[in-house]
Design a protein around this motif. Sequence first.
Motif, PDB file in Angstrom:
ATOM      1  N   PHE A   1       3.213   2.597 -11.109  1.00 31.04           N
ATOM      2  CA  PHE A   1       2.243   2.032 -10.161  1.00 31.04           C
ATOM      3  C   PHE A   1       1.212   1.205 -10.935  1.00 31.04           C
ATOM      4  CE2 PHE A   1       2.557   5.483  -6.588  1.00 31.04           C
ATOM      5  CZ  PHE A   1       3.664   4.851  -6.084  1.00 31.04           C
TER       6      PHE A   1
ATOM      7  N   GLY B   1      -6.694   7.134  -7.735  1.00 31.75           N
ATOM      8  CA  GLY B   1      -5.432   7.224  -6.979  1.00 31.75           C
ATOM      9  C   GLY B   1      -5.143   5.858  -6.384  1.00 31.75           C
TER      10      GLY B   1
ATOM     11  N   GLY C   1      -2.769   3.670  -6.755  1.00 35.15           N
ATOM     12  CA  GLY C   1      -1.429   3.174  -6.464  1.00 35.15           C
ATOM     13  C   GLY C   1      -1.219   1.815  -7.106  1.00 35.15           C
TER      14      GLY C   1
ATOM     15  N   ASN D   1      -5.538  10.999 -14.772  1.00 36.35           N
ATOM     16  CA  ASN D   1      -5.459  12.054 -13.768  1.00 36.35           C
ATOM     17  C   ASN D   1      -6.824  12.261 -13.112  1.00 36.35           C
ATOM     18  OD1 ASN D   1      -5.122  14.551 -12.383  1.00 36.35           O
ATOM     19  ND2 ASN D   1      -3.406  14.989 -13.745  1.00 36.35           N
ATOM     20  N   MET D   2      -6.831  12.293 -11.794  1.00 38.58           N
ATOM     21  CA  MET D   2      -8.103  12.461 -11.074  1.00 38.58           C
ATOM     22  C   MET D   2      -8.741  13.823 -11.356  1.00 38.58           C
ATOM     23  SD  MET D   2      -7.013  12.954  -7.083  1.00 38.58           S
ATOM     24  CE  MET D   2      -6.043  11.458  -6.861  1.00 38.58           C
TER      25      MET D   2
ATOM     26  N   ASP E   1      -4.433   5.838 -11.822  1.00 39.19           N
ATOM     27  CA  ASP E   1      -3.356   6.517 -11.099  1.00 39.19           C
ATOM     28  C   ASP E   1      -2.482   7.257 -12.103  1.00 39.19           C
ATOM     29  OD1 ASP E   1      -2.204   6.084  -8.000  1.00 39.19           O
ATOM     30  OD2 ASP E   1      -0.736   6.857  -9.443  1.00 39.19           O
ATOM     31  N   VAL E   2      -1.887   8.336 -11.632  1.00 40.46           N
ATOM     32  CA  VAL E   2      -1.098   9.199 -12.501  1.00 40.46           C
ATOM     33  C   VAL E   2       0.316   8.639 -12.761  1.00 40.46           C
ATOM     34  CG1 VAL E   2      -0.060  10.740 -10.773  1.00 40.46           C
ATOM     35  CG2 VAL E   2      -0.983  11.711 -12.901  1.00 40.46           C
ATOM     36  N   TRP E   3       0.747   7.662 -11.910  1.00 42.82           N
ATOM     37  CA  TRP E   3       2.107   7.114 -12.055  1.00 42.82           C
ATOM     38  C   TRP E   3       2.101   5.825 -12.871  1.00 42.82           C
ATOM     39  CZ3 TRP E   3       6.316   9.690 -11.470  1.00 42.82           C
ATOM     40  CH2 TRP E   3       6.374  10.718 -10.540  1.00 42.82           C
TER      41      TRP E   3
ATOM     42  N   GLN F   1      -5.938  -1.984  -2.230  1.00 44.14           N
ATOM     43  CA  GLN F   1      -7.386  -1.979  -1.933  1.00 44.14           C
ATOM     44  C   GLN F   1      -8.213  -2.413  -3.143  1.00 44.14           C
ATOM     45  OE1 GLN F   1      -5.481   0.868  -2.065  1.00 44.14           O
ATOM     46  NE2 GLN F   1      -6.241   1.197  -4.119  1.00 44.14           N
TER      47      GLN F   1
ATOM     48  N   ARG G   1       0.849  -1.186   0.000  1.00 46.00           N
ATOM     49  CA  ARG G   1       0.000   0.000   0.000  1.00 46.00           C
ATOM     50  C   ARG G   1       0.889   1.243   0.000  1.00 46.00           C
ATOM     51  NH1 ARG G   1      -5.620  -0.723   1.575  1.00 46.00           N
ATOM     52  NH2 ARG G   1      -5.586   1.525   1.415  1.00 46.00           N
ATOM     53  N   GLN G   2       0.379   2.304  -0.617  1.00 41.76           N
ATOM     54  CA  GLN G   2       1.147   3.550  -0.646  1.00 41.76           C
ATOM     55  C   GLN G   2       0.579   4.577   0.339  1.00 41.76           C
ATOM     56  OE1 GLN G   2       0.197   2.007  -3.795  1.00 41.76           O
ATOM     57  NE2 GLN G   2       2.131   0.974  -3.419  1.00 41.76           N
ATOM     58  N   GLY G   3      -0.492   4.235   1.005  1.00 43.95           N
ATOM     59  CA  GLY G   3      -1.075   5.131   2.002  1.00 43.95           C
ATOM     60  C   GLY G   3      -1.564   4.315   3.178  1.00 43.95           C
TER      61      GLY G   3
ATOM     62  N   GLU H   1      -8.836   5.645  -1.555  1.00 44.17           N
ATOM     63  CA  GLU H   1      -8.206   5.594  -0.226  1.00 44.17           C
ATOM     64  C   GLU H   1      -6.884   6.356  -0.251  1.00 44.17           C
ATOM     65  OE1 GLU H   1      -8.192   2.029   2.186  1.00 44.17           O
ATOM     66  OE2 GLU H   1      -9.588   1.075   0.789  1.00 44.17           O
ATOM     67  N   GLY H   2      -6.746   7.274   0.680  1.00 44.85           N
ATOM     68  CA  GLY H   2      -5.485   8.009   0.852  1.00 44.85           C
ATOM     69  C   GLY H   2      -5.078   8.798  -0.367  1.00 44.85           C
TER      70      GLY H   2
ATOM     71  N   ASN I   1      -5.187  14.819  -2.992  1.00 43.91           N
ATOM     72  CA  ASN I   1      -4.424  15.368  -4.132  1.00 43.91           C
ATOM     73  C   ASN I   1      -5.240  16.371  -4.950  1.00 43.91           C
ATOM     74  OD1 ASN I   1      -1.708  13.988  -4.233  1.00 43.91           O
ATOM     75  ND2 ASN I   1      -3.064  12.213  -4.067  1.00 43.91           N
TER      76      ASN I   1
HETATM   77  N1  SAH Z   1      -4.918   4.150  -2.840  1.00 43.47           N
HETATM   78  C1  SAH Z   1      -3.553   3.683  -2.665  1.00 43.47           C
HETATM   79  C2  SAH Z   1      -2.504   4.751  -2.934  1.00 43.47           C
HETATM   80  C3  SAH Z   1      -2.557   5.964  -2.026  1.00 43.47           C
HETATM   81  S1  SAH Z   1      -1.187   7.061  -2.259  1.00 43.47           S
HETATM   82  C4  SAH Z   1      -3.395   3.120  -1.262  1.00 43.47           C
HETATM   83  O1  SAH Z   1      -4.194   3.452  -0.385  1.00 43.47           O
HETATM   84  O2  SAH Z   1      -2.452   2.354  -1.048  1.00 43.47           O
HETATM   85  C5  SAH Z   1      -1.895   8.311  -3.329  1.00 43.47           C
HETATM   86  C6  SAH Z   1      -1.917   7.915  -4.797  1.00 43.47           C
HETATM   87  O3  SAH Z   1      -2.506   8.978  -5.539  1.00 43.47           O
HETATM   88  C7  SAH Z   1      -0.540   7.683  -5.415  1.00 43.47           C
HETATM   89  O4  SAH Z   1      -0.515   6.421  -6.022  1.00 43.47           O
HETATM   90  C8  SAH Z   1      -0.393   8.800  -6.437  1.00 43.47           C
HETATM   91  O5  SAH Z   1       0.356   8.429  -7.579  1.00 43.47           O
HETATM   92  C9  SAH Z   1      -1.835   9.084  -6.789  1.00 43.47           C
HETATM   93  N2  SAH Z   1      -2.074  10.414  -7.349  1.00 43.47           N
HETATM   94  C10 SAH Z   1      -1.570  11.599  -6.937  1.00 43.47           C
HETATM   95  N3  SAH Z   1      -2.036  12.604  -7.700  1.00 43.47           N
HETATM   96  C11 SAH Z   1      -2.866  12.046  -8.625  1.00 43.47           C
HETATM   97  C12 SAH Z   1      -3.657  12.557  -9.696  1.00 43.47           C
HETATM   98  N4  SAH Z   1      -3.690  13.858  -9.954  1.00 43.47           N
HETATM   99  N5  SAH Z   1      -4.390  11.701 -10.437  1.00 43.47           N
HETATM  100  C13 SAH Z   1      -4.373  10.361 -10.181  1.00 43.47           C
HETATM  101  N6  SAH Z   1      -3.632   9.815  -9.187  1.00 43.47           N
HETATM  102  C14 SAH Z   1      -2.897  10.639  -8.408  1.00 43.47           C
END
Ligand code: SAH
Length: 256
Positions: free
Chosen positions: A81, A54, A56, A104-105, A76-78, A60, A25-27, A121-122, A126
Amino acid sequence: MKNEKHTIHEFDLNIIYDFFSNTARQGPGSPEETLKALSFVDGLTEKSKIADIGCGTGGQSMVLGENTPCEIIGVDVWPDFIKQFNQNAHIKNLQKRVKGIVGNMENLPFKEEELDLIWSEGAIYNIGFERGLSEWRKFLKPGGYIAVTENTWFSEVRPAEIQDFWQKAYPEIDTIPNKVAQMQKAGYLPIATYILPETIWTDYYASQNLRLEPFLKKHNGNKMVEEFIASQRYEAELFYKYKAYYGYMFYIGKKI
Ligand code: SAH
């Protein structure tokens, strides 16, 4: 140290990505808490579509995939990931229904009223809680659900040190009644609001802690990395000191 007051948002995103890759998890969050939140959502069938914004690497999203019959699109933007997300979906043999896409969200690739459930989640911080709730609403079918986690103040008054830290890191942090009112104003019926257990943060910081020293070694001499590590340590330190005053909440709403 002056630099310790920096927040995660100010650092080079590639470094942050590197630090958070290859983790479940990233958050802050857990499978148990994802399932608990899911228990408030009614009416999902094999025809339902869920977007995990988002997402990750999809910790989840896989739980949603294993516990619903729905199609799930992680956004997700990355790109890296998303690559890991799709590998994870394959490993769990969910690839037919659970797919990650780069997006992009702030500009989601969905049609109006296409989704039955929006999960995040988490990540909504952003775009900001209010903006996310209001902009994403159009993608939900009438009666569709949204479930998001968000950092929240537990009290009206906070010690200055923690107030200042979060005010700078995330000015939208607010109290539970204010967040619920924002959800209502954005056009949702607040269905459930509850505090995630402290362990989702302590587990999150403990898992980070294991990775901090090796990460510092890997980027030996890189000032930016040193600052990033210091900022992560400072955030964790503040959490242990002030956890009575804030924490992560799940907010679940229904489009009305
Ligand atoms: N939901 C996952 C990751 C949470 S971390 C978890 O709970 O484990 C936040 C995530 O939001 C990261 O993966 C990051 O790359 C993503 N993020 C950040 N800005 C964003 C954007 N503008 N659009 C889409 N994803 C984004």
